[in-house]
Motif scaffolding. Structure first.
Motif, PDB file in Angstrom:
ATOM      1  N   TYR A 413      13.052   6.879 -22.232  1.00  0.00           N
ATOM      2  CA  TYR A 413      14.184   7.524 -22.400  1.00  0.00           C
ATOM      3  C   TYR A 413      15.265   6.424 -21.717  1.00  0.00           C
ATOM      4  O   TYR A 413      16.208   6.210 -22.335  1.00  0.00           O
ATOM      5  N   LEU A 414      14.791   6.195 -20.425  1.00  0.00           N
ATOM      6  CA  LEU A 414      15.694   5.343 -19.613  1.00  0.00           C
ATOM      7  C   LEU A 414      15.533   3.973 -19.889  1.00  0.00           C
ATOM      8  O   LEU A 414      16.399   2.970 -19.073  1.00  0.00           O
ATOM      9  N   ASP A 415      14.454   3.479 -20.549  1.00  0.00           N
ATOM     10  CA  ASP A 415      14.125   2.018 -20.389  1.00  0.00           C
ATOM     11  C   ASP A 415      13.848   1.352 -19.262  1.00  0.00           C
ATOM     12  O   ASP A 415      14.332   0.220 -19.066  1.00  0.00           O
ATOM     13  N   HIS A 416      13.291   2.060 -18.433  1.00  0.00           N
ATOM     14  CA  HIS A 416      12.752   1.629 -17.243  1.00  0.00           C
ATOM     15  C   HIS A 416      11.425   1.393 -17.070  1.00  0.00           C
ATOM     16  O   HIS A 416      10.433   1.810 -17.908  1.00  0.00           O
ATOM     17  N   LYS A 417      10.920   0.611 -15.996  1.00  0.00           N
ATOM     18  CA  LYS A 417       9.714   0.209 -15.975  1.00  0.00           C
ATOM     19  C   LYS A 417       8.904   1.134 -14.927  1.00  0.00           C
ATOM     20  O   LYS A 417       9.079   1.583 -13.854  1.00  0.00           O
ATOM     21  N   MET A 418       7.750   1.702 -15.423  1.00  0.00           N
ATOM     22  CA  MET A 418       7.203   2.826 -14.562  1.00  0.00           C
ATOM     23  C   MET A 418       5.538   2.280 -14.627  1.00  0.00           C
ATOM     24  O   MET A 418       4.920   2.284 -15.654  1.00  0.00           O
ATOM     25  N   LEU A 419       5.037   2.397 -13.159  1.00  0.00           N
ATOM     26  CA  LEU A 419       3.494   2.306 -13.233  1.00  0.00           C
ATOM     27  C   LEU A 419       2.905   3.440 -12.759  1.00  0.00           C
ATOM     28  O   LEU A 419       3.395   4.310 -11.554  1.00  0.00           O
ATOM     29  N   ILE A 420       2.079   3.927 -13.489  1.00  0.00           N
ATOM     30  CA  ILE A 420       1.231   5.215 -13.226  1.00  0.00           C
ATOM     31  C   ILE A 420       0.063   4.995 -12.746  1.00  0.00           C
ATOM     32  O   ILE A 420      -0.934   4.254 -13.302  1.00  0.00           O
ATOM     33  N   ILE A 421      -0.515   5.207 -11.358  1.00  0.00           N
ATOM     34  CA  ILE A 421      -1.831   4.806 -10.921  1.00  0.00           C
ATOM     35  C   ILE A 421      -2.626   6.326 -10.726  1.00  0.00           C
ATOM     36  O   ILE A 421      -1.939   7.244  -9.891  1.00  0.00           O
ATOM     37  N   THR A 422      -3.730   6.458 -11.360  1.00  0.00           N
ATOM     38  CA  THR A 422      -4.180   7.742 -11.435  1.00  0.00           C
ATOM     39  C   THR A 422      -5.728   7.176 -11.145  1.00  0.00           C
ATOM     40  O   THR A 422      -6.255   6.242 -11.125  1.00  0.00           O
ATOM     41  N   ASP A 423      -6.549   8.680 -11.213  1.00  0.00           N
ATOM     42  CA  ASP A 423      -8.091   8.239 -11.240  1.00  0.00           C
ATOM     43  C   ASP A 423      -8.485   8.635 -12.594  1.00  0.00           C
ATOM     44  O   ASP A 423      -7.943   9.141 -13.435  1.00  0.00           O
TER      45      ASP A 423
END
Length: 531
Positions: A413-423
């Motif tokens: 929605y924001l047109d932002h870059k998001m990195l998600i680090i998970t297991d």
């Protein structure tokens, strides 16, 4: 209601136009983005307040946009080049009584509408004086003579406007700072929010009471009396906490936090249709902030009441619903969250432990699943990107689990870059699902091999020689962790003491030799930092 406010040459805004909706509006943004400026503009145009300088409240020249001033000083300095401040309040009054007074085309768009126009501009009766001053000063003139300016308020129909006919009975609660006799000013605002008939009724009742006092024998015998025509209710008023009727305490005698809460309570019990609240969280502890949120939530449910709130508090922003947020950006533009997914807004409204403002305002965001990655992210960013997270504009947040879907909705929605680090939790399906989530806004990274089920497992696998030889890494007595068996004992200790070991080897990412950042995290950070 107030539909929008339009600004020209007002403080930081050379031009600005901000839309509002019915109910609650929450203005967020970085410091100096202009949130308070917008509330101040609304207060000036509707309530005819002065500047924040109580010693010279009518000096609107102090609010003139600096770029507009510099443009004039670089010009030939003719009367035609003098800048002016304009504030337009576009209203929706429907067909209520007296609404015709506010309807017309006396606005910058020359378009039919309802509203009030404030202008601070050169008064042409001083043209000769101004020209003489320019001739005498020549190129050395480095100021604008605001002494030759005038302030005017007119409705869109072209009629003179007075705050006494404020159709929204607007009131500003400024919890950010106080100046001058703010208590009297606030009491007068409350009194001004009453209907004309109520104000008149109070004034008449006061005069009758004082007339009885004036006619008393004790005064008359001593040649004294009261001129009731010189007394106004506004001169005598104090604000009191309505919840302490048996032991009334004036607002001026309360602490800052209590004063804040009482101001909000009184304003929301007033007849004001439009209530402006400047940083309602100021001077409040966590518990008091929750109570303040409840007050604002209750006000949000009142039909016909409009709230415009500025805040830096994530609890207020999320609890009052993300759909009510208007993000004031540093370039002077705004972004409404009105169209955000309803389920996403509801999800965040139930969380107190997420800094939602950081999520919304960070152009580059790293979301981590647990505390270990959160503790270690700064040194890992330094190793991979050769710079600090602060310098790169990267914000790190722990999402407290693997429920990242709602964050993905926000990033898109924001047109932002998001990195998600998970297991991957040892599940091949999670790895495949993460690959499908990746697009230009969002990248989900996790260990690519299901046998390396968590961050610690990958860290140990990719740094085994270093960890085995380093005595600082302790060993467990066991070779199993939950359902996972046959593990290295140092890895088991890392899994059993995640946060403690993370704090212990925090500096080992910058040591030479030291720990290497796992490949999947390297890949994600490089992607995040690529424009």
């Amino acid at each position: 209601m107030l539909n929008k406010i339009k600004l020209k040459n007002f403080k930081k805004f050379q031009q600005g136009e901000f839309q509002f909706h019915a109910g609650t509006n929450i203005l967020i943004g970085a410091n100096d983005a202009g949130k308070s400026t917008i509330l101040k503009a609304i207060d000036i145009v509707l309530s005819q307040t002065g500047t924040d300088d109580w010693r010279n409240r009518s000096a609107y020249g102090t609010l003139m946009n600096n770029q507009a001033i510099q443009t004039f000083l670089s010009s030939d300095k003719s009367v035609a080049d003098l800048p002016k401040i304009q504030i337009e309040a576009w209203l929706d009054l429907g067909t209520e009584l007296n609404s015709a007074k506010f309807e017309g085309m006396n606005n910058s768009k020359q378009k039919q509408g309802q509203g009030v126009l404030f202008e601070f501009m050169f008064d042409e009766q001083f043209t000769i004086d101004f020209n003489q001053m320019v001739d005498e000063s020549g190129d050395e003139m480095n100021f604008i003579p605001f002494e030759f300016y005038k302030a005017t308020w007119r409705t869109f129909s072209g009629q003179n406007y007075s705050f006494r006919s404020n159709p929204l009975k607007s009131i500003l609660i400024n919890n950010d700072k106080t100046s001058g006799d703010s208590f009297s000013a606030y009491s007068n605002q409350l009194f001004g929010s009453l209907s004309l008939s109520n104000r008149n009724g109070i004034g008449i009742a006061l005069k009758k009471a004082l007339a009885n006092v004036s006619s008393s024998t004790l005064l008359a015998e001593n040649g004294l009396g009261v001129d009731v025509n010189r007394v106004r209710p506004a001169d005598l008023l104090d604000a009191y906490d309505v919840n302490t009727q048996d032991n009334k305490l004036p607002l001026r005698d309360m602490g800052s936090g209590t004063e804040n809460s009482v101001k909000t309570t009184l304003a929301l019990k007033s007849e004001s249709i439009l209530v402006l609240v400047e940083e309602p969280e100021n001077h409040l502890d966590f518990s008091a902030t929750r109570q303040q949120v409840k007050l604002l939530q209750d006000a949000n449910s009142v039909e016909g009441r409009q709230l415009i709130i500025t805040t830096h508090n994530p609890m207020i922003a999320s609890r009052l619903n993300l759909k009510n947020i208007i993000w004031i950006q540093e370039n002077g533009e705004s972004k409404s969250f009105e169209d955000i997914d309803e389920e996403t807004a509801t999800y965040f409204s139930r969380l107190d432990n997420v800094d939602i403002l950081q999520v919304l305002m960070a152009p580059k965001l790293v979301l981590v699943e647990g505390p270990t990655e959160y503790v270690l992210m700064d040194p890992m960013i330094n190793q991979v990107l050769k710079n600090s997270a602060d310098q790169l504009g990267i914000h790190v947040i722990s999402m407290g689990g693997d429920r990242y879907k709602r964050y993905v909705d926000l990033a898109v929605y924001l047109d932002h870059k998001m990195l998600i680090i998970t297991d991957n939790d040892g599940k091949t399906g999670r790895i495949e699902d993460a690959d499908q989530k990746n697009d230009e806004n969002v990248k989900v990274v996790m260990p690519k091999d299901p046998k390396h089920f968590t961050f610690e497992s990958v860290l140990y696998n990719e740094n085994q020689s270093f960890i085995d030889e380093d005595d600082n890494f302790q060993s467990s007595k066991n070779d199993y962790w939950k359902s996972h068996k046959g593990l290295a004992k140092k890895l088991v200790y890392m899994l059993d003491h995640k946060v403690d070991t993370a704090l212990m080897y925090f500096g080992k990412f910058t040591d030479e030799p030291g720990l290497n950042v796992p490949d999947y995290i390297k890949e994600g950070l490089i992607w995040l930092n690529t424009k």
